[in-house]
Design a protein around this motif. Sequence first.
Motif, mmCIF file in Angstrom:
data_model
loop_
_atom_site.group_PDB
_atom_site.id
_atom_site.type_symbol
_atom_site.label_atom_id
_atom_site.label_comp_id
_atom_site.label_asym_id
_atom_site.label_seq_id
_atom_site.Cartn_x
_atom_site.Cartn_y
_atom_site.Cartn_z
ATOM 1 N N GLY A 116 -16.512 5.968 24.514
ATOM 2 C CA GLY A 116 -17.220 5.737 23.265
ATOM 3 C C GLY A 116 -16.256 5.611 22.097
ATOM 4 O O GLY A 116 -15.046 5.836 22.228
ATOM 5 N N PRO A 117 -16.751 5.262 20.917
ATOM 6 C CA PRO A 117 -15.902 5.087 19.731
ATOM 7 C C PRO A 117 -15.196 6.398 19.368
ATOM 8 O O PRO A 117 -15.850 7.446 19.264
ATOM 9 N N PRO A 118 -13.873 6.369 19.177
ATOM 10 C CA PRO A 118 -13.167 7.601 18.807
ATOM 11 C C PRO A 118 -13.734 8.270 17.560
ATOM 12 O O PRO A 118 -13.715 9.502 17.458
ATOM 13 N N ALA A 164 -15.660 4.240 9.318
ATOM 14 C CA ALA A 164 -14.945 5.512 9.440
ATOM 15 C C ALA A 164 -13.447 5.296 9.260
ATOM 16 O O ALA A 164 -12.874 4.329 9.753
ATOM 17 N N GLY A 165 -12.823 6.220 8.530
ATOM 18 C CA GLY A 165 -11.386 6.157 8.340
ATOM 19 C C GLY A 165 -10.932 5.180 7.282
ATOM 20 O O GLY A 165 -9.722 4.975 7.105
ATOM 21 N N SER A 186 -24.972 18.285 19.989
ATOM 22 C CA SER A 186 -26.403 18.002 19.960
ATOM 23 C C SER A 186 -26.684 16.534 19.674
ATOM 24 O O SER A 186 -27.834 16.120 19.636
ATOM 25 N N LEU A 187 -25.621 15.736 19.475
ATOM 26 C CA LEU A 187 -25.751 14.310 19.189
ATOM 27 C C LEU A 187 -25.147 13.519 20.335
ATOM 28 O O LEU A 187 -24.141 13.924 20.922
ATOM 29 N N ALA A 188 -25.749 12.367 20.654
ATOM 30 C CA ALA A 188 -25.263 11.552 21.759
ATOM 31 C C ALA A 188 -25.083 10.104 21.317
ATOM 32 O O ALA A 188 -25.879 9.570 20.536
ATOM 33 N N PHE A 189 -24.023 9.476 21.832
ATOM 34 C CA PHE A 189 -23.772 8.048 21.628
ATOM 35 C C PHE A 189 -24.193 7.319 22.888
ATOM 36 O O PHE A 189 -23.742 7.641 23.992
ATOM 37 N N VAL A 229 -20.002 14.298 18.899
ATOM 38 C CA VAL A 229 -20.969 13.438 19.590
ATOM 39 C C VAL A 229 -20.554 13.317 21.051
ATOM 40 O O VAL A 229 -19.382 13.088 21.354
ATOM 41 N N THR A 230 -21.513 13.469 21.954
ATOM 42 C CA THR A 230 -21.228 13.328 23.378
ATOM 43 C C THR A 230 -21.479 11.891 23.821
ATOM 44 O O THR A 230 -22.192 11.135 23.160
ATOM 45 N N ASN A 231 -20.884 11.508 24.946
ATOM 46 C CA ASN A 231 -20.978 10.159 25.473
ATOM 47 C C ASN A 231 -22.108 10.095 26.505
ATOM 48 O O ASN A 231 -22.041 10.755 27.535
#
Length: 204
Positions: A15-17, A182-183, A4-7, A27-29
Motif C-alpha cells: 500500500g501507499p507508504p 502527503a509530504g 482501526s483504519l484499512a487501505f 492504516v493496515t493493508n
Amino acid sequence: MTPSLAFLNFGGGDGPPALTGGHPPRVTNLRLYDLETLPGDALQQWRAILVPCHVDQRFLQSRRPHLERYLLNGGTLVVNGHVAYPFLCWLQPFEAAPALGLEGLRVHRAAPHPIFAGVDAEHMTFRRGVAGFYARGANPVPHGALVLNTLGPERLPIDWLLELPGGGRLLVHSGNDLWMFAGGHDSAARILPQLLDWLEEERK
C-alpha cells in the motif's frame, strides 16, 4: 495494536507508504479480493476503509450488499476517484466538468470540515504550479449529503460527506487519492493527517 483504519489495496505491495508505512502504521493493508472470502460482518473490525481511485469497481459491485451493510452498521468509507460502476446505492456515475480553462479547475471551499482545516484552496487547485490534479468533475451528491468543496464557476461538488443512520459515513472525493498530497510543502499536506485524525477520533 492493530490499526482501526484499512487501505483497500488493488495493486501489489504493502500500500501507499503515506498510509501504511509508518512505525507503527496508522492504516493496515487490506487486499481487495480478500473481500470475497471475508466472513459475515468481518468488515466491522475497521472503523474506516479507504478506497483508492483506481480500484476494481466492478468487483466492488459484487460486494455491494456487504459494503452497504458495513456503512449502515456504523462503518466509514472514504471513496476516491471517478465512479464508473456505482457500487453503493448512494453513488452515481462521474460527470466530467465542462472545459472552462483555469477557472474551471479552481477549487472552492463550500463548508468547513476538520479534514480541510487550514488548507488553502489555492494549494488544492495547484500542485507544483499545475491545475487539475485535485479534481476534474464530480460524483453526483445524494440527498442529505454535505458538500465540502466544489470546482469551477459551476460549483460542481467534488468532496461530499453523507452521514447515515447508525453512525455510518460515506466521504466521496471525485479526484486523485487524497493522500497524494502527503509530504508536500504547502497547506495541502495537512489533508491526509487531518483525514486520519478525523477517522480515528470518531472511534473514541
